[in-house]
Design a protein around this motif. Structure first.
Motif, PDB file in Angstrom:
ATOM      1  N   TYR B  37     -10.060  -9.566  54.247  1.00 35.42           N
ATOM      2  CA  TYR B  37      -8.834  -8.428  54.564  1.00 35.42           C
ATOM      3  C   TYR B  37      -8.664  -7.127  55.076  1.00 35.42           C
ATOM      4  CZ  TYR B  37      -9.234 -10.832  49.492  1.00 35.42           C
ATOM      5  OH  TYR B  37      -8.965 -12.134  48.531  1.00 35.42           O
ATOM      6  N   GLN B  39      -6.897  -3.692  54.920  1.00 32.99           N
ATOM      7  CA  GLN B  39      -6.325  -2.510  53.999  1.00 32.99           C
ATOM      8  C   GLN B  39      -5.918  -1.139  55.453  1.00 32.99           C
ATOM      9  OE1 GLN B  39      -9.550  -0.390  51.482  1.00 32.99           O
ATOM     10  NE2 GLN B  39      -7.836  -0.613  50.114  1.00 32.99           N
ATOM     11  N   GLY B  43      -3.693   1.195  51.137  1.00 30.27           N
ATOM     12  CA  GLY B  43      -4.429   1.305  50.167  1.00 30.27           C
ATOM     13  C   GLY B  43      -4.482  -0.519  49.833  1.00 30.27           C
ATOM     14  N   GLU B  44      -3.077  -1.025  50.009  1.00 26.99           N
ATOM     15  CA  GLU B  44      -4.196  -3.229  49.418  1.00 26.99           C
ATOM     16  C   GLU B  44      -3.983  -3.254  50.325  1.00 26.99           C
ATOM     17  OE1 GLU B  44       0.138  -4.197  48.332  1.00 26.99           O
ATOM     18  OE2 GLU B  44      -0.138  -6.319  48.664  1.00 26.99           O
ATOM     19  N   MET B  45      -5.103  -4.192  49.400  1.00 29.43           N
ATOM     20  CA  MET B  45      -5.950  -5.260  50.098  1.00 29.43           C
ATOM     21  C   MET B  45      -5.125  -6.745  50.867  1.00 29.43           C
ATOM     22  SD  MET B  45      -8.856  -4.204  50.648  1.00 29.43           S
ATOM     23  CE  MET B  45     -10.016  -5.048  50.158  1.00 29.43           C
TER      24      MET B  45
END
Lengths: 115, 117
Positions: B37, B39, B43-45
């Motif tokens: 992932y 980021q 903040g969003e993965m």
């Protein structure tokens, strides 16, 4: 097609208070997982909800509880807040039939600060 | 014992060059999945790539490829032709077998990649 949404974006609470965070899964998804990400660390699994029941739980105390509604949205509740609860709380949604989860879609997170 | 280990807290790469982010994992489960992932500071993965333990070929998704060495328990992410927008935290994660009822993702501590012009 709306992705995962979370509210609020930011929150400031005082030690001892209670907080509720909300998550709406991606359209068509039926499973919601919650993660806590402390500053400078990777996310840690809190719990997962499917069919309105907690299906799996990580190593978090009972102060952390949750709920899933019939429309698959979910809430994370934290009681008796501690300074150490300050973190980014991430919600992820997925589809149960895709059981090996090639993808879990994450929301933007809620930044909780406990003072 | 750490289930996911990312030994590079920070990496620098020049724009247009390739970079490898390291990840080793520990599991006794024969059925597992490995994820990477991204980021950003928001903040969003963001899901990048997935490798199943039974997959015969290394996974590729555009500029991302996963160098999966099962015997060494490593799953390194290779980003080709780095772009300035690739600057972010990168997390390796694992999900162990469904048969055991475990569904949680276990994440590493992350690698901060900075792409320099």
């Amino acid at each position: 097609d709306a992705g995962v949404t979370q509210s609020p974006t930011h929150l400031i609470k005082t030690r001892g208070q209670q907080v509720t965070l909300r998550c709406s899964p991606k359209s068509g998804h039926d499973t919601v997982s919650w993660y806590q990400q402390a500053l400078g660390q990777g996310p840690q699994f809190i719990f997962q909800y499917y069919e309105e029941e907690e299906r799996q739980r990580g190593n978090f105390p009972d102060r952390f509880s949750g709920h899933q509604f019939p429309n698959y949205s979910s809430e994370l509740n934290v009681n008796a807040l501690l300074l150490g609860d300050s973190a980014l709380y991430l919600c992820a949604s997925s589809l149960e039939v895709s059981s090996f989860y090639r993808e879990q879609y994450f929301g933007p997170g809620t930044r909780l600060t406990v003072t | 014992a750490q289930k996911i280990t990312q030994t590079q807290p920070g990496m620098f790469v020049q724009e247009k060059e390739a970079v490898t982010l390291d990840c080793t994992y520990d599991t006794s489960d024969p059925s597992y999945g490995l994820f990477w992932y991204k980021q950003p500071s928001s903040g969003e993965m963001i899901f990048l790539i997935y490798q199943g333990s039974y997959d015969q070929q290394n996974a590729t998704e555009g500029r991302y490829s996963l160098n999966f060495q099962k015997a060494r328990k490593s799953a390194n992410l290779v980003i080709s032709a780095s772009q300035l927008g690739d600057s972010a935290m990168y997390f390796c994660a694992m999900r162990e077998g469904v048969e055991t009822g475990r569904r949680a993702l276990t994440f590493g501590s992350g690698t901060r990649l900075q792409v320099q012009p």
